[in-house]
Design an enzyme around this catalytic site. Structure first.
Site, mmCIF file in Angstrom:
data_model
loop_
_atom_site.group_PDB
_atom_site.id
_atom_site.type_symbol
_atom_site.label_atom_id
_atom_site.label_comp_id
_atom_site.label_asym_id
_atom_site.label_seq_id
_atom_site.Cartn_x
_atom_site.Cartn_y
_atom_site.Cartn_z
ATOM 1 N N GLY A 1 -9.456 -10.703 -6.051
ATOM 2 C CA GLY A 1 -8.723 -10.817 -5.040
ATOM 3 C C GLY A 1 -8.869 -9.821 -3.453
ATOM 4 N N ASP B 1 -5.205 -2.577 -6.014
ATOM 5 C CA ASP B 1 -4.906 -1.482 -7.170
ATOM 6 C C ASP B 1 -5.334 0.451 -7.056
ATOM 7 O OD1 ASP B 1 -3.017 -3.852 -7.591
ATOM 8 O OD2 ASP B 1 -4.652 -4.582 -8.384
#
Length: 392
Positions: A11, A134
């Protein structure tokens, strides 16, 4: 002279292209590099030999990379097996590629490590560039991509909090990305400037979610403030380790659940009779250029440049990371970490960053995270709403 290859994996973030900028601009300083190939479409682009020479891109377009979201090269989650890695070696030889840089998160660092293993005896240098909103890559203090995602969620929650404060009649549940690691959700705490500011509750996947305590907390805070803002991670699980949100679909490789925010908002309505709604920014949180952190952009560029220098110096099988020198004033430096130490690892929010009840973060987390978002959030007028009982 020989050629360099760079690929993106997994991502994207709002600053992945800033690392690409760092690689390209640094590479132009070294005459031993002939072509700087970009693999279009990540690892699948390598296997299909879909390359572009980034040295041929106009300077004006290269400059735009600093503020271009997503991946300018494209990316993928293409599964790779032994035969694909063997084919990559053939392709590297065909295009005279002596240096390989792979920019990505946990899975991409696993790919990077495996490329290193098959290429290490062929005179090919391989270096990883960290990238993830993240913030869950091992060893490095933090990863490029996180600071901007943290700034986005903090500013978003701050905005929502102001809305809820002005019409304090409901509960707003804001869901963030981060399946197993709650770093992004935790950053919602940076929205606060004084007691009573949103978010009023923060729930991370590192702690089992207790439905009873959640409802108690919401009810208490609703009585106190009228409007309540709750920040939650998409990966919340209960004491049994099961997803809090109901199951939607299951495959051999993944479990798909409904939105946690929607589920918890409905729970508040059903169990407490309080008006509630959910907000899920989703990929907006990783694509927002408006909320780019200046610190994040700068460090993403540094990571790209450091990776290029390292591989030319003969380093291989490493990932660029960041070591924090000081927090106030903030200062960090790039370091090299053996790729074997980060492959498929997952760094979660440590216990000292989460409060005892599991419904908030600690001051230690706020102090750690604040420098990464690149300065103060947008400030609002304060008429002390809610406390003003009489008309002027």
């Amino acid at each position: 002279m020989a050629n360099l290859l760079i690929a993106h994996g997994g991502g994207p973030t709002s600053v992945i292209n800033a690392s690409l900028y760092g690689v390209i601009t640094e590479a132009k300083k070294y005459p031993e590099i002939d072509k700087v190939y970009g693999a279009v479409g990540g690892s699948s682009g390598i296997l299909t030999e879909n390359f572009i020479d980034l040295k041929e891109i106009p300077e004006a377009e290269i400059e735009k990379l600093l503020h271009t979201p997503a991946s300018a090269l494209g990316t993928s989650r293409f599964p790779l097996y032994e035969k694909e890695y063997a084919k990559m070696l053939e392709i590297f030889d065909k295009y005279d590629i002596r240096w390989v840089l792979f920019n990505g998160g946990n899975g991409s660092m696993d790919t990077c490590g495996k490329i290193y293993e098959v290429a290490k005896d062929k005179g090919i240098g391989v270096i990883g560039i960290p990238k993830t909103i993240d913030n869950d890559i091992f060893v490095t203090d933090h990863s490029p991509g996180y600071g901007s995602a943290a700034r986005f969620i903090a500013q978003t929650v701050k905005d929502i909090g102001e809305d809820v404060k002005s019409m304090p009649i409901h509960v707003s549940v804001v869901e963030s990305m981060g399946r197993n690691a709650g770093w992004i959700t935790a950053a919602a705490a940076l929205a606060r400037r004084k007691p009573g500011d949103a978010p009023h509750l923060i729930y991370l996947p590192e702690r089992p979610f207790n439905e009873k305590e959640f409802l108690e907390d919401v009810e208490r805070l609703h009585e106190q403030y009228g409007g309540v803002v709750v920040a939650v991670s998409e990966g919340l699980t209960n004491e049994a380790g099961e997803p809090v949100a109901p199951l939607v679909f299951r495959t051999e490789r993944a479990v798909y659940t409904g939105d946690v925010g929607t589920h918890l908002a409905n729970l508040v309505i059903k169990e407490l009779g309080i008006k509630a709604r959910s907000e899920k920014p989703g990929i907006t949180g990783r694509a927002s250029v408006v909320n780019q952190s200046t610190t994040d952009v700068s460090e993403a560029v540094d990571a790209g440049r450091a990776a290029l220098r390292a591989v030319l110096e003969g380093q291989t099988g490493m990932m660029v990371g960041f070591k924090r020198i000081s927090t106030d004033p903030y200062k960090s430096e790039t370091i090299l970490i053996p790729i074997s130490e980060v492959m498929m690892g997952e760094k979660i929010v440590p216990a000292e960053f989460i409060n005892a009840r599991g419904n908030d973060v600690t001051t230690a987390f706020v102090e750690w995270a604040k420098p990464l978002i690149g300065g103060d959030l947008v400030e609002f007028a304060d008429f002390n709403l809610g406390a003003r009982k009489e008309k002027i």
